[in-house]
Design a protein around this motif. Structure first.
Motif, mmCIF file in Angstrom:
data_model
loop_
_atom_site.group_PDB
_atom_site.id
_atom_site.type_symbol
_atom_site.label_atom_id
_atom_site.label_comp_id
_atom_site.label_asym_id
_atom_site.label_seq_id
_atom_site.Cartn_x
_atom_site.Cartn_y
_atom_site.Cartn_z
ATOM 1 N N TRP A 1 0.894 -1.079 -0.191
ATOM 2 C CA TRP A 1 0.086 0.250 -0.015
ATOM 3 C C TRP A 1 0.815 1.128 -0.152
ATOM 4 O O TRP A 1 1.957 1.290 0.640
ATOM 5 C CB TRP A 1 -0.859 -0.001 1.364
ATOM 6 N N ASP A 2 0.310 2.217 -0.731
ATOM 7 C CA ASP A 2 1.106 3.702 -0.619
ATOM 8 C C ASP A 2 0.708 4.589 0.513
ATOM 9 O O ASP A 2 1.461 5.368 1.026
ATOM 10 C CB ASP A 2 0.764 4.229 -2.004
ATOM 11 N N GLU A 3 -0.272 4.135 1.071
ATOM 12 C CA GLU A 3 -1.145 4.811 2.097
ATOM 13 C C GLU A 3 -1.473 4.115 3.298
ATOM 14 O O GLU A 3 -1.696 3.232 3.284
ATOM 15 C CB GLU A 3 -2.181 5.814 1.599
ATOM 16 N N TYR B 1 -3.812 2.792 6.219
ATOM 17 C CA TYR B 1 -5.140 2.413 6.094
ATOM 18 C C TYR B 1 -6.147 3.212 6.858
ATOM 19 O O TYR B 1 -5.651 3.654 8.032
ATOM 20 C CB TYR B 1 -5.178 0.997 6.686
ATOM 21 N N MET C 1 -2.852 13.203 9.583
ATOM 22 C CA MET C 1 -2.572 12.426 8.104
ATOM 23 C C MET C 1 -2.517 13.697 7.098
ATOM 24 O O MET C 1 -2.383 13.322 6.132
ATOM 25 C CB MET C 1 -3.566 11.535 7.758
ATOM 26 N N LEU D 1 -5.422 14.942 5.987
ATOM 27 C CA LEU D 1 -6.650 14.831 5.233
ATOM 28 C C LEU D 1 -7.730 16.102 5.930
ATOM 29 O O LEU D 1 -8.723 16.230 5.011
ATOM 30 C CB LEU D 1 -7.051 13.738 5.394
ATOM 31 N N ASN E 1 -5.885 17.182 -0.004
ATOM 32 C CA ASN E 1 -5.631 15.593 -0.107
ATOM 33 C C ASN E 1 -6.951 14.943 0.631
ATOM 34 O O ASN E 1 -6.885 13.760 0.082
ATOM 35 C CB ASN E 1 -4.237 15.605 0.905
ATOM 36 N N ARG F 1 -8.585 11.525 -1.125
ATOM 37 C CA ARG F 1 -8.523 10.290 -0.502
ATOM 38 C C ARG F 1 -9.966 9.756 -0.462
ATOM 39 O O ARG F 1 -10.418 8.838 -0.665
ATOM 40 C CB ARG F 1 -8.137 10.331 0.902
ATOM 41 N N GLU G 1 -11.556 6.350 -1.858
ATOM 42 C CA GLU G 1 -11.883 5.303 -0.844
ATOM 43 C C GLU G 1 -13.517 5.442 -0.781
ATOM 44 O O GLU G 1 -14.102 4.434 -0.461
ATOM 45 C CB GLU G 1 -11.186 5.737 0.434
#
Length: 93
Positions: A17-19, A21, A57, A59, A73, A77, A81
């Motif tokens: 994963w890049d990010e 969870y 994070m 966000l 960002n 996201r 998601e």
């Protein structure tokens, strides 16, 4: 017979994963902040731990009036998601 993942160093694999969870509760909180729009989501609610995690994070951002709003960002996201911001807010693209 055990299954093993074989990885080439330096190449991404399908199991990486890049990010970080996002727990279900944090995804829900991200969505609630989006729905709050410019009004922002206040502190001291039951989802405060998620608000803080999303803020850490990058966000969400915390305004001077102590309300959280979604960042660019965070919007990206959310799109990735949860779904399109335009679909959620019933906007025409």
């Amino acid at each position: 017979m055990a299954f093993e993942f074989k990885r080439d160093k330096g190449k991404p694999s399908i199991d990486s994963w890049d990010e970080p969870y996002l727990e279900t509760c944090c995804r829900s909180t991200l969505h609630r902040v989006l729905l709050c729009s410019d009004a922002g989501r206040p502190m001291s609610l039951k989802d405060q731990p998620c608000l803080e995690r999303l803020h850490e994070m990058g966000l969400l951002t915390l305004r001077e009036d102590r309300r959280f709003i979604i960042t660019q960002n965070g919007l990206k996201r959310h799109e990735k998601e949860i779904g399109s911001v335009h679909q959620v807010l019933h906007l025409k693209k």
